[in-house]
Design an enzyme around this catalytic site. Structure first.
Site, PDB file in Angstrom:
ATOM      1  N   HIS A   1     173.799  33.998 -13.838  1.00 19.90           N
ATOM      2  CA  HIS A   1     173.090  33.279 -14.909  1.00 19.90           C
ATOM      3  C   HIS A   1     171.797  32.658 -14.383  1.00 19.90           C
ATOM      4  CE1 HIS A   1     174.159  29.254 -13.413  1.00 19.90           C
ATOM      5  NE2 HIS A   1     175.405  29.688 -13.250  1.00 19.90           N
TER       6      HIS A   1
ATOM      7  N   CYS B   1     178.960  30.259  -9.013  1.00 17.20           N
ATOM      8  CA  CYS B   1     178.218  31.286  -9.740  1.00 17.20           C
ATOM      9  C   CYS B   1     177.038  31.802  -8.919  1.00 17.20           C
ATOM     10  CB  CYS B   1     177.698  30.725 -11.066  1.00 17.20           C
ATOM     11  SG  CYS B   1     179.007  30.321 -12.261  1.00 17.20           S
TER      12      CYS B   1
END
Length: 334
Positions: free
Chosen positions: A257, A277
């Protein structure tokens, strides 16, 4: 063969000769008198006499639908008519436990237009659901046509019944893979074997409950915006933020992301500071989002990737098992 004349065409004869002629005619015509032993008609002859084929046999009956117990349902991926990446398994995630796994597995078939070898395997999701995946022995060949079929309504899963049959087709697209190297702090994108982009990134901070998980994963969802909170994954630092261009690859919160805050601090390409992440700049994250498809492979590697994998059911992590290990997860052939 001599021509037979009727008695009216023959010259007058004695009674004896008339009897002989009559007897001869009787023999030639194949007629016989009543009485005596004669072969009984065969079953084939009887069948023909009744208008049925001589080799007629009982037809197999249609299996009865199972209707007892609660209804069991499932989610099937990929969707009908979709094009997916070379890592995408056929996947059925069941909403309730399945007791008779072998019966369910045997009711399903996967066919391809190029004879791809593969096997079913049962895994558990992090939340404890049963999931049945069909994975090829090796990554899919691009442009493969795949069809999934099966009538689960006639299967007894052991604790309920199904109400759906399956007939779904999808296609394998181009071969795109992403490798996130936490030591080099780069995400390399290859397509059909050629490197197309190298992106500066920041992975999971190498501390307990924040480190990225090493392994081979598959893009599972794509969402333009996702709210992420520390409550969903735990960890020593609290956060609550909206992220853009998010693509999930694990069920435990692993995403690719946009991470503009890491860009502002100068972490991208230099330091791993996320909660597990893979973060990138807005521009690179948007490019990756627009140029990726579900089923693309994502590999997380490096010495700082130390989080637990969580098993093959944590996302589509089936590729972390060898072919022999994967086949051993089949309930029907183990």
């Amino acid at each position: 063969m001599p021509t037979l004349l009727s008695l009216a065409d023959r010259p007058a004869r004695s009674c004896a000769s008339a009897v002989v002629v009559a007897a001869s005619l009787l023999l030639l015509s194949g007629c016989s008198d009543s009485g005596g032993d004669h072969p009984k008609p065969s079953s084939a002859d009887e069948a023909k006499a009744q208008g049925a084929p001589a080799d007629a046999s009982p037809q197999p009956s249609t299996p009865a639908k199972v209707t007892t117990g609660p209804e069991l349902d499932f989610d099937l991926t990929p969707g009908n008519g979709k094009t997916v990446g070379v890592g995408q398994p056929v996947s059925l995630q069941f909403h309730k436990p399945v007791k008779n796994k072998a019966a369910v597995e045997n009711a399903l078939t996967v066919t391809t237009d190029n004879g791809t070898e593969g096997s079913w395997g049962w895994v558990k999701t992090p939340t404890g659901y049963d999931r049945l995946d069909w994975r090829p022995k090796d990554y899919w060949t691009p442009n493969t046509k795949v069809r999934v079929q099966g009538d689960l309504t006639v299967v007894d899963p052991g604790n309920g019944h199904f109400t759906r049959t399956l007939d779904r087709a999808f296609t394998i697209g181009r071969d795109q893979r992403m490798v996130a190297d936490l030591d080099k702090h780069t995400l390399t994108v290859t397509r059909d074997g050629q490197a197309v982009k190298t992106i500066p990134m920041s992975g999971g901070e190498p501390v307990k409950d924040r480190a990225s998980r090493p392994g081979i994963f598959v893009l599972k969802t794509k969402e333009e915006q996702v709210r992420m909170t520390s409550a969903s994954v735990g960890g020593p630092k609290e956060y609550d933020t909206l992220v853009q261009w998010a693509m999930r690859f694990t069920d435990t919160g692993g995403y690719l992301h946009a991470a503009p805050w890491a860009d502002d601090k100068g972490d991208l390409g230099k330091k791993n500071t996320s909660a597990g992440c893979i973060g990138m700049s807005d521009t690179n994250s948007k490019w990756l989002f627009e140029n990726s498809q579900l089923g693309d492979l994502v590999t997380i590697q490096g010495q700082e990737a130390t989080g637990p994998l969580g098993g093959p059911g944590n996302g589509y992590a089936d590729w972390n098992l060898t072919w022999d290990q994967w086949q051993a997860l089949s309930a029907a052939h183990s």
